[in-house]
Scaffold this motif. Structure first.
Motif, PDB file in Angstrom:
ATOM      1  N   ALA A 162      39.616  19.615  64.063  1.00  0.00           N
ATOM      2  CA  ALA A 162      38.930  19.702  65.355  1.00  0.00           C
ATOM      3  C   ALA A 162      39.809  19.140  66.472  1.00  0.00           C
ATOM      4  N   VAL A 163      40.496  18.044  66.191  1.00  0.00           N
ATOM      5  CA  VAL A 163      41.412  17.463  67.175  1.00  0.00           C
ATOM      6  C   VAL A 163      42.523  18.450  67.510  1.00  0.00           C
ATOM      7  N   TRP A 164      43.061  19.127  66.501  1.00  0.00           N
ATOM      8  CA  TRP A 164      44.112  20.122  66.750  1.00  0.00           C
ATOM      9  C   TRP A 164      43.591  21.276  67.596  1.00  0.00           C
ATOM     10  N   VAL A 165      42.352  21.697  67.329  1.00  0.00           N
ATOM     11  CA  VAL A 165      41.766  22.776  68.130  1.00  0.00           C
ATOM     12  C   VAL A 165      41.666  22.332  69.587  1.00  0.00           C
ATOM     13  N   GLN A 166      41.280  21.071  69.799  1.00  0.00           N
ATOM     14  CA  GLN A 166      41.227  20.553  71.167  1.00  0.00           C
ATOM     15  C   GLN A 166      42.626  20.552  71.792  1.00  0.00           C
ATOM     16  N   ALA A 167      43.620  20.188  70.992  1.00  0.00           N
ATOM     17  CA  ALA A 167      44.988  20.042  71.523  1.00  0.00           C
ATOM     18  C   ALA A 167      45.609  21.370  71.926  1.00  0.00           C
ATOM     19  N   ILE A 168      45.030  22.493  71.502  1.00  0.00           N
ATOM     20  CA  ILE A 168      45.570  23.792  71.918  1.00  0.00           C
ATOM     21  C   ILE A 168      44.584  24.532  72.810  1.00  0.00           C
ATOM     22  N   SER A 169      43.507  23.856  73.229  1.00  0.00           N
ATOM     23  CA  SER A 169      42.456  24.541  73.982  1.00  0.00           C
ATOM     24  C   SER A 169      42.568  24.367  75.484  1.00  0.00           C
ATOM     25  N   PRO A 209      41.300  34.792  77.950  1.00  0.00           N
ATOM     26  CA  PRO A 209      40.625  35.003  76.685  1.00  0.00           C
ATOM     27  C   PRO A 209      40.854  33.867  75.721  1.00  0.00           C
ATOM     28  N   ALA A 210      41.405  32.765  76.207  1.00  0.00           N
ATOM     29  CA  ALA A 210      41.757  31.691  75.291  1.00  0.00           C
ATOM     30  C   ALA A 210      40.516  31.128  74.622  1.00  0.00           C
ATOM     31  N   PRO A 211      40.672  30.613  73.406  1.00  0.00           N
ATOM     32  CA  PRO A 211      39.518  30.090  72.692  1.00  0.00           C
ATOM     33  C   PRO A 211      39.118  28.710  73.158  1.00  0.00           C
ATOM     34  N   SER A 212      39.378  28.406  74.452  1.00  0.00           N
ATOM     35  CA  SER A 212      39.153  27.043  74.921  1.00  0.00           C
ATOM     36  C   SER A 212      37.693  26.638  74.849  1.00  0.00           C
ATOM     37  N   ASP A 213      36.775  27.527  75.205  1.00  0.00           N
ATOM     38  CA  ASP A 213      35.362  27.175  75.118  1.00  0.00           C
ATOM     39  C   ASP A 213      34.688  27.898  73.968  1.00  0.00           C
ATOM     40  N   ALA A 214      34.970  29.180  73.823  1.00  0.00           N
ATOM     41  CA  ALA A 214      34.320  29.924  72.746  1.00  0.00           C
ATOM     42  C   ALA A 214      34.685  29.346  71.389  1.00  0.00           C
ATOM     43  N   GLY A 215      35.945  28.934  71.254  1.00  0.00           N
ATOM     44  CA  GLY A 215      36.368  28.395  69.962  1.00  0.00           C
ATOM     45  C   GLY A 215      36.098  26.923  69.805  1.00  0.00           C
ATOM     46  N   GLY A 261      39.607  14.290  75.230  1.00  0.00           N
ATOM     47  CA  GLY A 261      40.898  13.734  75.605  1.00  0.00           C
ATOM     48  C   GLY A 261      42.059  14.583  75.132  1.00  0.00           C
ATOM     49  N   TYR A 262      41.946  15.091  73.917  1.00  0.00           N
ATOM     50  CA  TYR A 262      43.024  15.927  73.401  1.00  0.00           C
ATOM     51  C   TYR A 262      43.125  17.254  74.151  1.00  0.00           C
ATOM     52  N   ILE A 263      41.995  17.729  74.705  1.00  0.00           N
ATOM     53  CA  ILE A 263      42.092  18.908  75.578  1.00  0.00           C
ATOM     54  C   ILE A 263      42.901  18.548  76.813  1.00  0.00           C
ATOM     55  N   GLY A 264      42.666  17.334  77.324  1.00  0.00           N
ATOM     56  CA  GLY A 264      43.431  16.885  78.474  1.00  0.00           C
ATOM     57  C   GLY A 264      44.923  16.852  78.213  1.00  0.00           C
ATOM     58  N   ILE A 274      44.049  28.144  60.825  1.00  0.00           N
ATOM     59  CA  ILE A 274      43.905  26.962  59.966  1.00  0.00           C
ATOM     60  C   ILE A 274      42.494  26.399  60.079  1.00  0.00           C
ATOM     61  N   ALA A 275      41.986  26.333  61.311  1.00  0.00           N
ATOM     62  CA  ALA A 275      40.655  25.769  61.531  1.00  0.00           C
ATOM     63  C   ALA A 275      39.567  26.605  60.870  1.00  0.00           C
ATOM     64  N   MET A 276      39.787  27.893  60.732  1.00  0.00           N
ATOM     65  CA  MET A 276      38.804  28.752  60.064  1.00  0.00           C
ATOM     66  C   MET A 276      38.520  28.281  58.647  1.00  0.00           C
ATOM     67  N   VAL A 277      39.512  27.680  58.020  1.00  0.00           N
ATOM     68  CA  VAL A 277      39.368  27.227  56.630  1.00  0.00           C
ATOM     69  C   VAL A 277      38.820  25.814  56.561  1.00  0.00           C
ATOM     70  N   LEU A 278      39.234  24.953  57.486  1.00  0.00           N
ATOM     71  CA  LEU A 278      38.975  23.522  57.330  1.00  0.00           C
ATOM     72  C   LEU A 278      37.784  22.993  58.121  1.00  0.00           C
ATOM     73  N   LEU A 279      37.370  23.675  59.190  1.00  0.00           N
ATOM     74  CA  LEU A 279      36.238  23.182  59.963  1.00  0.00           C
ATOM     75  C   LEU A 279      34.930  23.529  59.257  1.00  0.00           C
TER      76      LEU A 279
END
Length: 573
Positions: free
Chosen positions: A24-31, A131-137, A176-179, A214-219
């Protein structure tokens, strides 16, 4: 041996839970790639000979993608997380990939299409829709996991979802990681590709896609912690994540001010940064290792288990039959009375702090006060983020990447500090969380005045203040909304509030900044326009400062209306 097996299973489940949080933190870091527009906006403006209004229409179009978070909020209750992540990642791959084709000029046809839409009318090219997965993802991926495993600590009312302990710090970590996301992408591009806009867009399309796979498998959704030892252990891990995030932020900030020192230095910076982002994996690894050590068979323990006899027999078995029946009757009567009271409560209108339906939320004055104050804060912040490229050019800067990175890093500090500080004051004094939003509105208004006056170093000061206060608004508003209206519809409420980002982008960036800039700018021979000097954005900054003061007044009103609720939350903690 059975106990050893169960201990291993428990350790494995706990490790998998924290592996999900790391993901989840990684998803934030790329969102946060949505906030990187200023890094390549000048290239688009020059390539397509756009006016500032037309360029800002493109920035608004990219922010409109956030409105689709509403669909994610609805879909999160109907579809699995992996499917939503797949959809969001494919949207990001296609959308940013198409922009890469335009900026890199790999496909001249797209250039002609975009230019043609400019000539006919100032409408943004559809490929610019973000189209980034920033909110939808990110929201859908984390809502269930966060609500069940992180927010589910202590209850201050009877609903099982209304658990608010440590919501501020957890929201601070994830937001914070989104920041940091924008700074991560910007600094990696500076180090590896010398700020090449085309390669930057390639990063924005490929890296989020890979992380989402990766998140599809682990979240996954996990049960909340239940024992005191588990809660204490969680707190320690959260503290570690906070410390690590601060280290990453300081590391990025140091690179921004030191700058590139050669190819080898840049490669080393990139490797260390990626290693720091991978460090959170040590938490689930440590839990697995500790579980393996504790579950190793011990001869003394096995003998104790074999010789163990129950010291107490079943007390119910020795009760007389009549007493047992009386107890059952008392329990049934109490249960029926509780059910009747529960039904009565459900019929009545919920008060602040209780679970609301979406329609009940939309009927409350408090929600719309929160909505409008949020618009004043984040809407003006979106204007700065979308126009930083042109603001820098107007003041004579050829490279604005340091200001983009400053906005990102200070946004991180705003998120993580405000979450922790607000939680502390709620527990100690019952201070309403909107008080901190009000303070941030005053500070950000000061930042706009500083940039309007164009004093030396105003963009450094302004980027620091605006980034910090923007982070405060995001980190405070999310838990505040759930505290006021409950967590049952948390995802949907969040996405309704996030509509302020495209709305604010349209009002303050697309209309206000674009029209005022073009009024001050001179036309170029190629059909675009340029403006140089402090006057280009001065009026816009003063208008936004006034809007933030209005937002501050709304936050003060909301604080007064929620004082009693936060006193109750403080007492429950």
């Amino acid at each position: 041996m059975t106990q050893t097996s169960s201990e291993r299973q428990s350790a494995g489940a706990t490790a998998f839970k924290w592996l999900g949080f790391v993901t989840a933190v990684w998803v934030q870091a790329i969102s946060g790639n949505n906030y990187t527009f200023s890094n390549y906006s000048d290239s688009i403006k020059t390539l397509m000979n756009l006016t500032q209004v037309q360029l800002n229409n493109l920035s608004v179009a990219k922010d409109v993608g956030k409105a689709f978070g509403l669909l994610a909020g609805f879909a999160s209750d109907a579809f699995p997380t992996w499917l939503l992540l797949l959809i969001g990642s494919l949207e990001g791959l296609i959308g940013y990939g198409t922009q890469w084709l335009v900026v890199s000029q790999k496909d001249p046809t797209l250039n002609l299409v975009a230019t043609g839409s400019r000539i006919s009318e100032p409408v943004p090219n559809p490929v610019q829709l973000d189209p980034a997965p920033s909110d939808a993802g990110k929201l859908v991926a984390n809502a269930a996991d966060v609500r069940s495993s992180l927010y589910g600590r202590e209850q201050h009312n009877m609903d099982e979802h209304s658990c608010f302990s440590d919501m501020g710090p957890v929201s601070g970590i994830l937001k914070g990681y989104i920041g940091l996301s924008t700074a991560i992408f910007t600094d990696l591009c500076n180090a590896l590709f010398s700020s090449d806009p085309a390669r930057f867009l390639a990063m924005l399309s490929l890296i989020p896609f890979a992380v989402c796979l990766i998140a599809m498998v682990l979240l996954h959704e996990v049960p909340p912690s239940s024992t005191a030892s588990e809660l204490a252990e969680e707190t320690n891990y959260f503290n570690m994540f906070n410390i690590l995030a601060v280290i990453v932020a300081v590391y990025l900030l140091a690179f921004d001010f030191v700058g590139s020192q050669g190819h080898v230095f840049d490669i080393m910076f990139s490797v260390i940064l990626l290693a720091l982002l991978a460090v959170p994996l040590t938490v689930p690894a440590y839990i697995l290792f500790k579980g393996w050590i504790q579950s190793r068979p011990n001869k003394d323990n096995i003998e104790d288990q074999n010789n163990h006899e129950p010291l107490l027999c079943d007390q119910q078995a020795i009760l007389p039959e009549s007493e047992g029946q009386q107890d059952v009757a008392v329990v049934e009567a109490a249960t029926s009375e509780e059910l009747a009271m529960s039904a009565e409560i459900k019929k009545s209108k919920p008060v602040l702090g209780e679970e609301h339906t979406i329609f009940q939320i939309l009927k409350t004055i408090d929600f719309w006060i929160l909505f409008m104050s949020f618009l004043c804060g984040v809407g003006t912040g979106m204007m700065v983020m979308n126009n930083m490229g042109q603001m820098g050019s107007a003041l004579g800067y050829t490279d604005v990447s340091i200001f983009v990175s400053l906005l990102s890093i200070m946004g991180f500090f705003g998120r993580i500090i405000s979450g922790t500080v607000s939680e502390y004051f709620i527990k100690k004094t019952g201070t309403p969380r909107p008080v901190f939003n009000a303070a941030s509105q005053i500070l950000i208004a000061v930042g706009y005045v500083v940039m309007a006056l164009a004093i030396p170093g105003c963009l450094y000061i302004g980027s620091t203040i605006v980034g910090f206060c923007y982070g405060v608004r995001l980190a405070i508003t999310v838990p505040a909304a759930s505290e006021l209206f409950g967590l049952k519809y948390y995802g949907l409420v969040y996405n309704i509030l996030i509509l302020n980002l495209p709305l604010g982008s349209f009002l303050f960036s697309g209309l206000l900044a674009g029209l005022l800039y073009d009024a001050e700018a001179a036309s170029t021979s190629s059909g675009g326009n340029e403006c140089y000097g402090a006057h280009c954005y001065r009026t816009c900054f003063f208008v936004m400062a006034a809007a933030c003061l209005l937002g501050c007044a709304l936050d003060v009103v909301l604080s007064m209306r929620t004082r009693e609720l936060y006193r109750k939350i403080s007492a429950s903690k």
